[in-house]
Design an enzyme around this catalytic site. Structure first.
Site, short mmCIF file in Angstrom:
data_model
loop_
_atom_site.label_atom_id
_atom_site.label_comp_id
_atom_site.label_asym_id
_atom_site.label_seq_id
_atom_site.Cartn_x
_atom_site.Cartn_y
_atom_site.Cartn_z
N ASP A 247 0.81 -1.22 0.00
CA ASP A 247 0.00 0.00 0.00
C ASP A 247 0.85 1.27 0.00
O ASP A 247 0.51 2.26 0.64
CB ASP A 247 -0.95 0.02 1.21
CG ASP A 247 -2.02 -1.06 1.10
OD1 ASP A 247 -2.36 -1.45 -0.03
OD2 ASP A 247 -2.52 -1.50 2.15
N ALA A 248 1.97 1.23 -0.71
CA ALA A 248 2.87 2.39 -0.73
C ALA A 248 3.23 2.81 -2.14
O ALA A 248 4.13 3.63 -2.33
CB ALA A 248 4.14 2.08 0.07
#
Length: 303
Positions: A247-248
Site C-alpha cells: 500500500d505504498a
C-alpha cells in the site's frame, strides 16, 4: 514549476479528423514544445490541447498533448516513426502515442476476492462502454456460485471466471501469471492478497489497486469499522500502483466524502464502497487516456 492548463477534451475535434494523444517525459531543454508542434503541423495536424509540467527542483519535462489526426494525411506507421524520432532526439524516458479510435483497447485482467462492489461496478462500466478496456478474465480466490450475479454477467458476456483458492503457503501466483499474460495491465478490485515481488517482476507491467481509505491510514482488516470507531469526519479511497512495499505505490487518484455522528456503520460502509468504485474507475480511465506518469519515486503526474 511550469504548468500549462489543458483545454477541456469536450472541445470538438474538427470533422474528418481523429484525436491523437502523446505522453512525453524527457530531460528539460529549450525547444521541446516547438519541435512537438512542428512535428504535428508538418503532417497536417493541429495541437488540440497541451499540458506541461516541469518541477522546480528537477530538470525533467513532462507533457501530455492532444492533437487532431488525419490518417489519410499521416499514416499510422509514419506517425509512430515521427514520434520515435522525436523521442530519440530528446533522449526521452517515456514517449507514448495513441489514436484511441484506431488503436486496440487496453486488454486487462481483474483480480477480486469476496466483495463484489468494485468488480461489478467495473463490469457495468465496461458494458456501458465507459471504460476503454477489454476484460480478458476475472480471477478470484473466493468461490462464487454459478447463479451469483457476477458469474451470470460474466457468462452472458463470454468472460472467463477462474476460482483459485489461496493458502498461506500457496498464493497461486504462477497460475495467475499464466492467465494474465498478454494483458496490458492488471486491476485489483479489492483482491485481498499480497502479490510477491517475484510476481511483480515476472509480470513486468502496471498493476492498479484500490485501497479502502486515504493511505496510509486504517491499513488491514475492517477499515470501515476502524475509521468509524475512530470518529473520523472524512472518509476516502485511494487508487495506486502496486509495488513490493504494501500500500505504498504511487497514487493515481484519491476521493473523499464527509461523514458525521449521524452516520451508522451501515451508511458508513455504503459511502466508503461508493468512493472505492468511483476512485478505481477514475484511475483506470486516467491511465487509459495517458494522463498518468510516474514522478520521482512515489509520486505521479496526473494531467
Amino acid at each position: 514549476m511550469l504548468s500549462l492548463a489543458r483545454r477541456p477534451l469536450s472541445a470538438a475535434v474538427p470533422a474528418g479528423n481523429l484525436l491523437g494523444i502523446h505522453l512525453f517525459q524527457c530531460p528539460d531543454t529549450v525547444g521541446i514544445v516547438a519541435r512537438l508542434s512542428e512535428c504535428i503541423a508538418s503532417r497536417g495536424g493541429n495541437i488540440h490541447s497541451v499540458d506541461v509540467f516541469v518541477p522546480d527542483d528537477r530538470p525533467v519535462f513532462y507533457s501530455r498533448s492532444e492533437f487532431t489526426y488525419n490518417p489519410m494525411l499521416w499514416p499510422r506507421d509514419v506517425l509512430r516513426t515521427d514520434f520515435l524520432n522525436l523521442s530519440q532526439h530528446f533522449s526521452a524516458q517515456r514517449s507514448t502515442v495513441r489514436v484511441p479510435d484506431l488503436d486496440p483497447k487496453y486488454k486487462i485482467s481483474v483480480l477480486a476476492s469476496k466483495q463484489d462492489h468494485c468488480l461489478f461496478d467495473l463490469l457495468y462500466r465496461w458494458q456501458e462502454g465507459r471504460l476503454p478496456v477489454d476484460i480478458n478474465c476475472v480471477i478470484s480466490n473466493h468461490d462464487r456460485r454459478k447463479d451469483n450475479h457476477v458469474r451470470r454477467f460474466l457468462e452472458r458476456h463470454g468472460i472467463p471466471y477462474y476460482y483459485l483458492p489461496t493458502a498461506p503457503g500457496n498464493k497461486r501466483e504462477q497460475e495467475i501469471l499464466e492467465l494474465v499474460q498478454g494483458t496490458d495491465f492488471v486491476v485489483l478490485a479489492r483482491y485481498m492478497q499480497i502479490l510477491s515481488e517475484g510476481f511483480l517482476k515476472a509480470y513486468g507491467k502496471d498493476i492498479i489497486n484500490i485501497h479502502h481509505g486515504l493511505l496510509p491510514s486504517f491499513k488491514g482488516g475492517n477499515p470501515s469499522r476502524q475509521a468509524f470507531n475512530a470518529g473520523v469526519k472524512l472518509i476516502g479511497a485511494t487508487s495506486h500502483f502496486v509495488t513490493p512495499e504494501l500500500d505504498a505505490g504511487p497514487i493515481i487518484e484519491q476521493m473523499v466524502e464527509r461523514v458525521s455522528h449521524r452516520d451508522t456503520l451501515q451508511s458508513f460502509v455504503v459511502k466508503s464502497e461508493n468512493l472505492e468504485k468511483q476512485c478505481l474507475a477514475e484511475a483506470i480511465k486516467s491511465y487509459c487516456e495517458l494522463r498518468v506518469l510516474p514522478y520521482e519515486l512515489k509520486k505521479t503526474v496526473v494531467f
